[in-house]
Design a protein around this motif. Structure first.
Motif, PDB file in Angstrom:
ATOM      1  N   PRO A  50       0.886  -1.225   0.021  1.00 36.21           N
ATOM      2  CA  PRO A  50       0.137  -0.147  -0.156  1.00 36.21           C
ATOM      3  C   PRO A  50       0.854   1.336  -0.070  1.00 36.21           C
ATOM      4  CG  PRO A  50       0.053  -0.793   2.187  1.00 36.21           C
ATOM      5  CD  PRO A  50       0.884  -1.993   1.293  1.00 36.21           C
ATOM      6  N   ALA A  51       0.296   2.208  -0.559  1.00 36.28           N
ATOM      7  CA  ALA A  51       1.123   3.595  -0.457  1.00 36.28           C
ATOM      8  C   ALA A  51       0.737   4.378   0.783  1.00 36.28           C
ATOM      9  CB  ALA A  51       0.301   4.466  -1.369  1.00 36.28           C
ATOM     10  N   ARG A  52      -0.354   3.655   1.604  1.00 30.73           N
ATOM     11  CA  ARG A  52      -0.474   4.438   2.966  1.00 30.73           C
ATOM     12  C   ARG A  52      -1.178   3.180   3.531  1.00 30.73           C
ATOM     13  NH1 ARG A  52      -5.213   8.759   2.167  1.00 30.73           N
ATOM     14  NH2 ARG A  52      -5.481   8.490   4.492  1.00 30.73           N
ATOM     15  N   THR A  53      -1.065   3.254   5.065  1.00 35.85           N
ATOM     16  CA  THR A  53      -1.522   2.252   6.044  1.00 35.85           C
ATOM     17  C   THR A  53      -2.126   2.946   7.043  1.00 35.85           C
ATOM     18  OG1 THR A  53       0.375   2.034   7.261  1.00 35.85           O
ATOM     19  CG2 THR A  53       0.074   0.785   5.508  1.00 35.85           C
ATOM     20  N   ALA A  54      -2.945   2.205   8.057  1.00 35.99           N
ATOM     21  CA  ALA A  54      -3.737   2.696   9.112  1.00 35.99           C
ATOM     22  C   ALA A  54      -2.519   3.330  10.030  1.00 35.99           C
ATOM     23  CB  ALA A  54      -4.365   1.686   9.895  1.00 35.99           C
ATOM     24  N   TYR A  55      -1.473   2.765  10.081  1.00 36.28           N
ATOM     25  CA  TYR A  55      -0.040   3.127  10.831  1.00 36.28           C
ATOM     26  C   TYR A  55       0.394   4.423  10.240  1.00 36.28           C
ATOM     27  CZ  TYR A  55      -0.011  -1.614  12.600  1.00 36.28           C
ATOM     28  OH  TYR A  55      -0.384  -2.805  13.238  1.00 36.28           O
ATOM     29  N   SER A  56       0.450   4.526   8.815  1.00 41.81           N
ATOM     30  CA  SER A  56       0.840   5.790   8.209  1.00 41.81           C
ATOM     31  C   SER A  56      -0.166   6.905   8.422  1.00 41.81           C
ATOM     32  CB  SER A  56       1.366   5.833   6.800  1.00 41.81           C
ATOM     33  OG  SER A  56       0.394   5.408   5.979  1.00 41.81           O
ATOM     34  N   ASP A  57      -1.588   6.582   8.663  1.00 42.08           N
ATOM     35  CA  ASP A  57      -2.457   7.603   8.693  1.00 42.08           C
ATOM     36  C   ASP A  57      -2.414   8.050  10.154  1.00 42.08           C
ATOM     37  OD1 ASP A  57      -3.565   7.167   6.037  1.00 42.08           O
ATOM     38  OD2 ASP A  57      -5.199   5.939   7.057  1.00 42.08           O
ATOM     39  N   ALA A  58      -1.914   7.347  11.098  1.00 38.18           N
ATOM     40  CA  ALA A  58      -1.895   7.659  12.514  1.00 38.18           C
ATOM     41  C   ALA A  58      -0.858   8.472  12.830  1.00 38.18           C
ATOM     42  CB  ALA A  58      -1.964   6.405  13.302  1.00 38.18           C
ATOM     43  N   LEU A  59       0.290   8.311  12.052  1.00 33.37           N
ATOM     44  CA  LEU A  59       1.599   9.144  12.269  1.00 33.37           C
ATOM     45  C   LEU A  59       1.447  10.422  11.813  1.00 33.37           C
ATOM     46  CD1 LEU A  59       4.528   9.371  13.176  1.00 33.37           C
ATOM     47  CD2 LEU A  59       5.207   8.208  10.967  1.00 33.37           C
ATOM     48  N   ALA A  60       0.624  10.493  10.650  1.00 31.72           N
ATOM     49  CA  ALA A  60       0.475  11.695   9.974  1.00 31.72           C
ATOM     50  C   ALA A  60      -0.359  12.554  10.768  1.00 31.72           C
ATOM     51  CB  ALA A  60      -0.192  11.607   8.582  1.00 31.72           C
ATOM     52  N   LYS A  61      -1.381  11.842  11.453  1.00 32.42           N
ATOM     53  CA  LYS A  61      -2.207  12.823  12.260  1.00 32.42           C
ATOM     54  C   LYS A  61      -1.610  13.257  13.467  1.00 32.42           C
ATOM     55  CE  LYS A  61      -6.613  12.112  14.596  1.00 32.42           C
ATOM     56  NZ  LYS A  61      -7.974  11.356  15.019  1.00 32.42           N
ATOM     57  N   LEU A  62      -0.641  12.474  14.045  1.00 33.65           N
ATOM     58  CA  LEU A  62       0.092  12.657  15.151  1.00 33.65           C
ATOM     59  C   LEU A  62       1.160  13.730  15.012  1.00 33.65           C
ATOM     60  CD1 LEU A  62       0.591  11.823  18.320  1.00 33.65           C
ATOM     61  CD2 LEU A  62       2.129   9.963  17.388  1.00 33.65           C
ATOM     62  N   LEU A  63       1.859  13.826  13.864  1.00 35.24           N
ATOM     63  CA  LEU A  63       2.648  14.835  13.603  1.00 35.24           C
ATOM     64  C   LEU A  63       1.833  15.954  13.489  1.00 35.24           C
ATOM     65  CD1 LEU A  63       4.974  12.978  11.095  1.00 35.24           C
ATOM     66  CD2 LEU A  63       5.481  13.729  13.283  1.00 35.24           C
ATOM     67  N   ARG A  64       0.753  16.025  12.661  1.00 33.44           N
ATOM     68  CA  ARG A  64       0.142  17.514  12.579  1.00 33.44           C
ATOM     69  C   ARG A  64      -0.466  17.796  13.885  1.00 33.44           C
ATOM     70  NH1 ARG A  64      -1.942  14.815   7.741  1.00 33.44           N
ATOM     71  NH2 ARG A  64      -3.765  14.054   8.829  1.00 33.44           N
ATOM     72  N   ALA A  65      -0.708  16.946  14.852  1.00 37.54           N
ATOM     73  CA  ALA A  65      -1.134  17.522  16.067  1.00 37.54           C
ATOM     74  C   ALA A  65       0.043  17.931  16.791  1.00 37.54           C
ATOM     75  CB  ALA A  65      -1.804  16.276  17.036  1.00 37.54           C
ATOM     76  N   HIS A  66       1.160  17.716  16.585  1.00 35.36           N
ATOM     77  CA  HIS A  66       2.431  18.408  17.093  1.00 35.36           C
ATOM     78  C   HIS A  66       2.855  19.589  16.427  1.00 35.36           C
ATOM     79  CE1 HIS A  66       3.157  15.575  20.654  1.00 35.36           C
ATOM     80  NE2 HIS A  66       2.659  14.911  19.802  1.00 35.36           N
ATOM     81  N   GLY A  67       2.067  20.039  15.412  1.00 34.30           N
ATOM     82  CA  GLY A  67       2.568  21.027  14.646  1.00 34.30           C
ATOM     83  C   GLY A  67       3.006  20.877  13.450  1.00 34.30           C
ATOM     84  N   PHE A  68       3.360  19.825  13.075  1.00 29.55           N
ATOM     85  CA  PHE A  68       4.311  19.598  11.761  1.00 29.55           C
ATOM     86  C   PHE A  68       3.215  19.901  10.530  1.00 29.55           C
ATOM     87  CE2 PHE A  68       6.737  17.461  14.782  1.00 29.55           C
ATOM     88  CZ  PHE A  68       8.034  17.864  14.486  1.00 29.55           C
ATOM     89  N   ARG A  69       3.697  20.315   9.363  1.00 27.15           N
ATOM     90  CA  ARG A  69       2.751  20.677   8.456  1.00 27.15           C
ATOM     91  C   ARG A  69       3.490  19.945   7.161  1.00 27.15           C
ATOM     92  NH1 ARG A  69       0.214  21.258  11.895  1.00 27.15           N
ATOM     93  NH2 ARG A  69      -0.980  23.007  12.573  1.00 27.15           N
ATOM     94  N   PHE A  70       2.610  19.704   6.066  1.00 28.12           N
ATOM     95  CA  PHE A  70       2.753  19.044   4.907  1.00 28.12           C
ATOM     96  C   PHE A  70       3.261  17.676   4.973  1.00 28.12           C
ATOM     97  CE2 PHE A  70       2.986  23.784   4.179  1.00 28.12           C
ATOM     98  CZ  PHE A  70       2.130  23.821   3.176  1.00 28.12           C
TER      99      PHE A  70
END
Length: 108
Positions: A50-70
């Motif tokens: 896959p190009a994305r997984t539930a794990y990568s979805d969770a990591l992206a959400k977590l990073l955005r919650a910590h102020g990371f963008r893009f």
């Protein structure tokens, strides 16, 4: 364009600094998504990877919650592959078992 990219880099740096000031690291965040254990799915064909997984979805959400963008799930999936959090080599690949074994030695 350079001004925009500079602003994005500064926002990333500020998010990174805030994370460290809070006593965490990018590595700790990433490993928390996989509970400290590298994933080793046993893909048999490129169509299964896959190009994305539930794990990568969770990591992206977590990073955005910590102020990371893009940062999106596809970018996070690539990061997880490169950092050894997921072994997306096909089982027929000569690197699959080697990477799986290495993954068990690499922990946060």
């Amino acid at each position: 364009t350079a001004h925009l990219l500079g602003g994005i880099a500064i926002l990333g740096l500020l998010a990174w600094l805030a994370l460290h000031r809070a006593g965490s690291t990018l590595a700790a965040l990433a490993w928390s998504v996989v509970d400290g254990t590298p994933r080793s799915p046993r893909y048999r064909s490129m169509g299964e990877v896959p190009a994305r997984t539930a794990y990568s979805d969770a990591l992206a959400k977590l990073l955005r919650a910590h102020g990371f963008r893009f940062v999106g799930p596809t970018t996070c999936q690539a990061l997880m592959q490169a950092a050894g959090l997921t072994n997306d080599h096909l089982v027929s690949c000569h690197r699959h078992d080697t990477v799986r074994r290495l993954g068990h030695r690499v922990r946060p």
